[in-house]
Design a protein around this motif. Structure first.
Motif, PDB file in Angstrom:
ATOM      1  N   GLN A  86       0.717  -1.471   0.354  1.00  0.00           N
ATOM      2  CA  GLN A  86      -0.356   0.226  -0.271  1.00  0.00           C
ATOM      3  C   GLN A  86       0.640   1.672  -0.411  1.00  0.00           C
ATOM      4  OE1 GLN A  86      -2.754   0.153   2.971  1.00  0.00           O
ATOM      5  NE2 GLN A  86      -3.436   2.154   2.412  1.00  0.00           N
ATOM      6  N   TRP A  87       1.585   1.099   0.776  1.00  0.00           N
ATOM      7  CA  TRP A  87       2.627   2.558   1.049  1.00  0.00           C
ATOM      8  C   TRP A  87       4.274   2.049   0.734  1.00  0.00           C
ATOM      9  CZ3 TRP A  87       0.053   6.999   2.860  1.00  0.00           C
ATOM     10  CH2 TRP A  87      -0.485   6.473   3.334  1.00  0.00           C
ATOM     11  N   GLY A  88       4.596   0.220   0.357  1.00  0.00           N
ATOM     12  CA  GLY A  88       5.799   0.720  -0.224  1.00  0.00           C
ATOM     13  C   GLY A  88       7.447   0.746   0.931  1.00  0.00           C
ATOM     14  N   VAL A  89       8.211   0.868   0.153  1.00  0.00           N
ATOM     15  CA  VAL A  89       9.005   0.739   0.970  1.00  0.00           C
ATOM     16  C   VAL A  89       9.341   1.914   1.940  1.00  0.00           C
ATOM     17  CG1 VAL A  89      11.402   0.282   1.917  1.00  0.00           C
ATOM     18  CG2 VAL A  89      10.582  -1.158   0.298  1.00  0.00           C
ATOM     19  N   GLY A  90       9.659   2.040   2.919  1.00  0.00           N
ATOM     20  CA  GLY A  90       9.499   3.427   3.912  1.00  0.00           C
ATOM     21  C   GLY A  90      11.308   3.975   3.746  1.00  0.00           C
ATOM     22  N   ASP A  91      11.580   5.335   3.182  1.00  0.00           N
ATOM     23  CA  ASP A  91      11.801   6.100   3.088  1.00  0.00           C
ATOM     24  C   ASP A  91      12.951   6.975   5.205  1.00  0.00           C
ATOM     25  OD1 ASP A  91      10.357   8.164   3.025  1.00  0.00           O
ATOM     26  OD2 ASP A  91      10.733   8.490   1.633  1.00  0.00           O
ATOM     27  N   VAL A  92      11.998   6.982   5.892  1.00  0.00           N
ATOM     28  CA  VAL A  92      12.338   7.426   6.802  1.00  0.00           C
ATOM     29  C   VAL A  92      12.207   6.119   8.016  1.00  0.00           C
ATOM     30  CG1 VAL A  92      12.421   9.255   9.071  1.00  0.00           C
ATOM     31  CG2 VAL A  92      11.285   9.245   6.827  1.00  0.00           C
ATOM     32  N   ARG A  93      14.057   5.908   9.015  1.00  0.00           N
ATOM     33  CA  ARG A  93      13.920   5.154   9.773  1.00  0.00           C
ATOM     34  C   ARG A  93      13.907   5.931  11.298  1.00  0.00           C
ATOM     35  NH1 ARG A  93      15.983   0.646  11.599  1.00  0.00           N
ATOM     36  NH2 ARG A  93      15.122   0.126   9.713  1.00  0.00           N
ATOM     37  N   LEU A  94      13.039   6.039  11.500  1.00  0.00           N
ATOM     38  CA  LEU A  94      12.283   6.740  12.621  1.00  0.00           C
ATOM     39  C   LEU A  94      12.363   6.101  13.901  1.00  0.00           C
ATOM     40  CD1 LEU A  94      11.378   9.232  14.229  1.00  0.00           C
ATOM     41  CD2 LEU A  94       8.354   8.079  13.734  1.00  0.00           C
ATOM     42  N   THR A  95      13.818   6.281  14.969  1.00  0.00           N
ATOM     43  CA  THR A  95      13.606   5.515  16.437  1.00  0.00           C
ATOM     44  C   THR A  95      13.112   6.409  17.446  1.00  0.00           C
ATOM     45  OG1 THR A  95      15.460   4.672  14.968  1.00  0.00           O
ATOM     46  CG2 THR A  95      15.857   4.583  17.637  1.00  0.00           C
TER      47      THR A  95
ATOM     48  N   ALA B  79      19.085   2.041  27.109  1.00  0.00           N
ATOM     49  CA  ALA B  79      17.329   2.290  26.639  1.00  0.00           C
ATOM     50  C   ALA B  79      16.257   2.262  25.793  1.00  0.00           C
ATOM     51  CB  ALA B  79      17.418   4.158  27.026  1.00  0.00           C
ATOM     52  N   PHE B  80      15.357   1.079  26.314  1.00  0.00           N
ATOM     53  CA  PHE B  80      14.120   0.612  25.484  1.00  0.00           C
ATOM     54  C   PHE B  80      14.375   1.819  23.863  1.00  0.00           C
ATOM     55  CE2 PHE B  80      10.030   0.462  23.299  1.00  0.00           C
ATOM     56  CZ  PHE B  80      10.112  -1.143  23.097  1.00  0.00           C
ATOM     57  N   ARG B  81      14.251   0.876  22.931  1.00  0.00           N
ATOM     58  CA  ARG B  81      13.751   1.768  21.727  1.00  0.00           C
ATOM     59  C   ARG B  81      13.465   0.822  20.798  1.00  0.00           C
ATOM     60  NH1 ARG B  81      19.095   4.587  20.101  1.00  0.00           N
ATOM     61  NH2 ARG B  81      19.118   5.091  22.364  1.00  0.00           N
ATOM     62  N   VAL B  82      12.534   1.256  19.949  1.00  0.00           N
ATOM     63  CA  VAL B  82      11.947   1.208  18.952  1.00  0.00           C
ATOM     64  C   VAL B  82      12.031   1.413  17.566  1.00  0.00           C
ATOM     65  CG1 VAL B  82       9.646   2.345  19.155  1.00  0.00           C
ATOM     66  CG2 VAL B  82       9.736  -0.090  17.905  1.00  0.00           C
ATOM     67  N   SER B  83      12.523   0.914  16.275  1.00  0.00           N
ATOM     68  CA  SER B  83      12.540   1.927  15.223  1.00  0.00           C
ATOM     69  C   SER B  83      11.786   1.632  14.027  1.00  0.00           C
ATOM     70  CB  SER B  83      13.896   1.001  14.342  1.00  0.00           C
ATOM     71  OG  SER B  83      14.987   2.212  15.868  1.00  0.00           O
ATOM     72  N   MET B  84      10.825   2.614  13.830  1.00  0.00           N
ATOM     73  CA  MET B  84      10.089   2.004  12.627  1.00  0.00           C
ATOM     74  C   MET B  84      10.451   2.699  11.436  1.00  0.00           C
ATOM     75  SD  MET B  84       7.097   3.579  14.461  1.00  0.00           S
ATOM     76  CE  MET B  84       7.849   4.913  15.640  1.00  0.00           C
ATOM     77  N   ASP B  85      10.144   2.180   9.684  1.00  0.00           N
ATOM     78  CA  ASP B  85      10.431   2.504   8.702  1.00  0.00           C
ATOM     79  C   ASP B  85       8.634   3.034   8.011  1.00  0.00           C
ATOM     80  OD1 ASP B  85      13.414   2.171   8.674  1.00  0.00           O
ATOM     81  OD2 ASP B  85      12.564  -0.219   7.678  1.00  0.00           O
ATOM     82  N   VAL B  86       8.831   4.387   7.687  1.00  0.00           N
ATOM     83  CA  VAL B  86       8.017   5.319   8.152  1.00  0.00           C
ATOM     84  C   VAL B  86       8.097   6.075   6.809  1.00  0.00           C
ATOM     85  CG1 VAL B  86       7.347   5.249   9.500  1.00  0.00           C
ATOM     86  CG2 VAL B  86       8.477   7.232   9.516  1.00  0.00           C
ATOM     87  N   HIS B  87       7.496   6.958   6.242  1.00  0.00           N
ATOM     88  CA  HIS B  87       7.212   7.099   4.949  1.00  0.00           C
ATOM     89  C   HIS B  87       7.595   9.005   4.524  1.00  0.00           C
ATOM     90  CE1 HIS B  87       5.484   3.789   4.687  1.00  0.00           C
ATOM     91  NE2 HIS B  87       6.345   3.771   2.898  1.00  0.00           N
ATOM     92  N   ARG B  88       8.317   9.833   4.561  1.00  0.00           N
ATOM     93  CA  ARG B  88       8.443  10.935   4.318  1.00  0.00           C
ATOM     94  C   ARG B  88       7.251  11.672   3.771  1.00  0.00           C
ATOM     95  NH1 ARG B  88       9.536  14.280   0.173  1.00  0.00           N
ATOM     96  NH2 ARG B  88       9.886  15.964   1.017  1.00  0.00           N
ATOM     97  N   MET B  89       6.358  11.125   2.684  1.00  0.00           N
ATOM     98  CA  MET B  89       5.492  11.689   2.777  1.00  0.00           C
ATOM     99  C   MET B  89       4.164  12.301   3.021  1.00  0.00           C
ATOM    100  SD  MET B  89       2.858  10.899  -0.506  1.00  0.00           S
ATOM    101  CE  MET B  89       2.657   9.443  -0.010  1.00  0.00           C
TER     102      MET B  89
END
Length: 510
Positions: A101-110, A124-134
């Motif tokens: 639906q959205w394609g590959v994310g172009d922003v790695r948000l941690t 510290a606990f952290r989580v990373s997500m591949d999200v979309h700049r648009m």
């Protein structure tokens, strides 16, 4: 040399194409372009325990306690596990994980939590997500500013109070405006407030609007109410955005009724109520909320309004007794007569209780002491009907005895001269009237009031009481303690006041 130059240009072009924007957000969202991308740290397993002793050694108490303590799960591990579970739930249906639906994310948000005490920030606990700049740039003015250039990006948000809610805020950016409200349904107010703070910080305006609309629609507990007001004040949204949310707790001075008007209307309704059970419940309710408001000095009722109601109750009581003395008891329903007098006396007790609680009862003490005509009417009514009226006298004596009403000795003596005989006569019926009468409290209050009078007046009252108590016994207040104190004052201690100023007159020779 040509090859090196070519490689250098190629790497430079690649770096420009895949620009890395690393942002660290700490309270005030401070950007730092030199931070490198972070990866999700796996949870560390619980520490293993190694035996402290050999198999043949009997463990000491300290060793046993150490073993048990080591076996217990660490609080930090439990909280970390719960946080991971919440994050997993938030990510389980995240739209940005649907690649087709959205394609590959172009922003790695941690997003990283605060490090616990004694723990390095990297742990510290952290989580990373591949999200979309648009999406981020379209929904958040903060991200629109940070992700202006095309290419891949890395953004870190550090020292978050609640990582799971940050993740949920990112997920909400992928929802249409109509979907946002449905996504919030069922959330606790405390979580909405956290989400609102995050949406405000990253300038996610649609999220802010959805949170405010949710808060406006759902009920709040008293604790939540204080949190809502506090959070909205801290976020400084402005009146235009928070007005609809806070209308339920903040009145408009230009349209709200004055406290006097509201209290007068409520009081008249209570005093004229037809249902006795409801009337008593509402009296208790009004007295309770007035007491709470008086303690916080937030609800101002004028003394004039209180005494306006007081005089109204007193007039009704006089009228009721006057009518009762003119009616042939054999033709009057005795139950109705008793109920009418008890109702007016109860109304009087209620307003007197409010006067005393608000520390303006002195004027009523003098007013009641001067009711000689009412006292005469009272004496003409059978005790079984009138005894509720004597509770007003007992109420005043208790307050005087506790120092809650300060009146001159002339008023105190006039009060007892007018109403003490009636109190003696009615005490037996008062005692039998139920749990509303605390015999010891009345006796202590009466004793203390008598003992505040000059010694000759104490003697006059207590000697008359002595004779009455011998004849009535338990149907008369037992104020033996007051009698003992008066006796010691009069015949045992016999205090003397000696003047320390001595004047000697003598002749002076020429």
């Amino acid at each position: 040399m040509a090859s090196d130059s070519s490689n250098h240009k190629s790497m430079s072009s690649k770096n420009q194409q895949q620009q890395s924007v690393s942002t660290m957000i700490k309270q005030g969202f401070i950007s730092d372009p030199f931070l490198s991308p972070s990866r999700l740290n796996s949870l560390s397993p619980p520490p293993s325990f190694r035996a402290l002793t050999s198999p043949n050694h009997s463990p000491t108490l300290f060793e046993v306690m150490s073993v048990e303590q080591a076996r217990e799960p660490k609080p930090s591990f439990d909280s970390r596990k719960k946080l991971q579970e919440r994050v997993s739930v938030a990510l389980s249906q995240a739209p940005f994980r649907i690649c087709n639906q959205w394609g590959v994310g172009d922003v790695r948000l941690t997003v990283a939590a605060r490090a616990e005490a004694g723990e390095p920030e990297a742990a510290a606990f952290r989580v990373s997500m591949d999200v979309h700049r648009m999406v981020l740039a379209a929904k958040s003015r903060f991200f629109a500013e940070k992700l202006r250039r095309s290419g891949t990006h890395s953004v870190e948000i550090l020292e978050c109070d609640d990582v799971a809610v940050y993740v949920e805020a990112v997920v909400l950016m992928y929802c249409h405006s109509e979907e946002l409200k449905n996504k919030l349904l069922g959330m606790e107010v405390s979580k909405i407030l956290t989400l609102l703070k995050i949406c405000s910080a990253i300038m996610f305006d649609e999220g802010v609007r959805a949170c405010l609309e949710y808060l406006e629609a759902v009920p709040w507990s008293e604790e939540e109410e204080e949190n809502v007001v506090s959070h909205l004040n801290q976020l400084h949204f402005g009146v235009s955005r928070t007005d609809t949310v806070l209308q339920r707790v903040i009145s408009d001075p230009s349209t709200s009724s004055r406290a006097d008007e509201v209290f007068l209307k409520l009081s008249m309704g209570v005093l004229e109520a037809k249902n006795d059970k409801a009337r008593k419940e509402m009296k208790a309710l009004i007295f309770r909320v007035l007491k709470e408001d008086h303690d916080s000095n937030s609800f101002d009722i004028s003394k004039d309004i209180l005494y306006q109601i007081c005089h109204r109750c007193l007039s009704s009581l006089v009228l009721c007794l006057s009518g009762a003395t003119c009616v042939d008891e054999s033709r009057q329903d005795r139950g109705a007569l008793m109920a009418e007098i008890a109702r007016e006396a109860d109304n009087m007790q209620w307003i007197v209780g409010i006067l005393i609680d608000r520390k303006v009862g002195e004027e009523f003490a003098k007013l009641w002491a001067d009711q000689k005509d009412l006292s005469v009417l009272h004496s003409k009514i059978p005790t079984m009907y009138r005894h509720e009226i004597s509770k007003i006298t007992a109420q005043l004596c208790i307050s005087i005895g506790k120092g809650q009403i300060l009146v001159p000795k002339e008023t105190r003596f006039a009060l007892l001269s007018t109403w003490l005989e009636a109190l003696y006569d009615d005490f037996g019926w008062m005692r039998m009237s139920g749990k509303s009468v605390d015999r010891k409290l009345i006796e202590d209050g009466l004793s203390q009031t008598i003992l505040t009078l000059p010694l000759p007046q104490q003697q006059s009252i207590l000697l008359k009481w002595f004779d009455r108590f011998l004849n009535k016994g338990d149907d008369c207040p037992n104020i033996q303690r007051a009698f003992e104190i008066w006796w010691r004052r009069a015949f045992v201690k016999q205090y003397r006041i000696e003047s320390q100023l001595q004047i000697t007159v003598c002749d002076v020779p020429d």
